[in-house]
Structure formats: structure tokens, C-alpha cells
Design a protein around this motif. Sequence first.
Motif, PDB file in Angstrom:
ATOM      1  N   HIS A   1       1.116  -1.282   0.114  1.00 38.45           N
ATOM      2  CA  HIS A   1       0.255  -0.289   0.248  1.00 38.45           C
ATOM      3  C   HIS A   1       0.485   0.987   0.387  1.00 38.45           C
ATOM      4  O   HIS A   1       1.753   0.466   0.207  1.00 38.45           O
ATOM      5  CB  HIS A   1      -0.839  -0.012   1.352  1.00 38.45           C
TER       6      HIS A   1
ATOM      7  N   SER B   1      -3.778   3.417   0.433  1.00 39.19           N
ATOM      8  CA  SER B   1      -4.522   2.994  -1.376  1.00 39.19           C
ATOM      9  C   SER B   1      -3.654   2.151  -1.157  1.00 39.19           C
ATOM     10  O   SER B   1      -2.328   1.392  -1.788  1.00 39.19           O
ATOM     11  CB  SER B   1      -4.431   4.099  -1.845  1.00 39.19           C
ATOM     12  N   PRO B   2      -4.217   0.372  -1.977  1.00 40.70           N
ATOM     13  CA  PRO B   2      -3.654  -0.327  -2.781  1.00 40.70           C
ATOM     14  C   PRO B   2      -2.821   0.405  -4.175  1.00 40.70           C
ATOM     15  O   PRO B   2      -3.342   0.474  -4.461  1.00 40.70           O
ATOM     16  CB  PRO B   2      -4.410  -1.461  -2.318  1.00 40.70           C
TER      17      PRO B   2
ATOM     18  N   TYR C   1      -5.021  -3.992  -7.331  1.00 35.24           N
ATOM     19  CA  TYR C   1      -6.546  -4.647  -6.945  1.00 35.24           C
ATOM     20  C   TYR C   1      -7.036  -6.141  -7.182  1.00 35.24           C
ATOM     21  O   TYR C   1      -6.556  -5.937  -8.491  1.00 35.24           O
ATOM     22  CB  TYR C   1      -7.437  -3.496  -7.661  1.00 35.24           C
TER      23      TYR C   1
ATOM     24  N   ASP D   1     -12.319  -6.560  -7.433  1.00 34.01           N
ATOM     25  CA  ASP D   1     -12.605  -4.959  -6.557  1.00 34.01           C
ATOM     26  C   ASP D   1     -11.759  -3.788  -7.896  1.00 34.01           C
ATOM     27  O   ASP D   1     -12.909  -3.190  -7.922  1.00 34.01           O
ATOM     28  CB  ASP D   1     -11.181  -5.228  -5.761  1.00 34.01           C
TER      29      ASP D   1
ATOM     30  N   SER E   1      -2.923  -3.385 -11.275  1.00 36.94           N
ATOM     31  CA  SER E   1      -2.100  -2.189 -10.858  1.00 36.94           C
ATOM     32  C   SER E   1      -3.401  -0.769 -10.692  1.00 36.94           C
ATOM     33  O   SER E   1      -3.707  -0.575 -11.381  1.00 36.94           O
ATOM     34  CB  SER E   1      -0.827  -1.656 -10.934  1.00 36.94           C
TER      35      SER E   1
END
Length: 77
Positions: free
Chosen positions: A2, A11-12, A15, A19, A52
Motif C-alpha cells: 500500500h 491506498s492499494p 487490485y 475489486d 495495478s
Amino acid sequence: MHIMNTSNTISPLAYKLKDAATLLGISVITLRRAITRGLIKPSRAFRHVMISADELKRFLNATTADTEKGARGITTL
């Protein structure tokens, strides 16, 4: 992994398909079709197919520009 953004939330960087589809407002099937067509480039470095955050932004910017060019007076979101 993150990354911190300006509002001090995490924030990742990538995903899972479910997601990513939720963020785009589409179904997983539609997302898989976009991957198959080469519109979105996934990462298969790990056990799960990941997309990404940068790739999602690139896709949205590219499709938004295409939509605005072809809208002919129709306002886009």
C-alpha cells in the motif's frame, strides 16, 4: 503493498479482479473481456490476477478521452 496518499489513508497499489471491477463500475466478466481485448494489462506475478492502480487510471484516462471526443455535445461524467 500500500502507499500513503495526501489524506493519510492507505491506498492499494494493485487490485484483485473483483475489486477492480467494482471500482470501474463493471462486472468481473466485462473486466475479463477488456483484459482479453488488450484494453487492460493485468499482472500475473502472484497467485491472483491483479491490476495495478496505475493501469486502472491509464485505462480510465484513455477511455474518458475517447468518450469526450465522440460525445458530440453529450456531457460525460
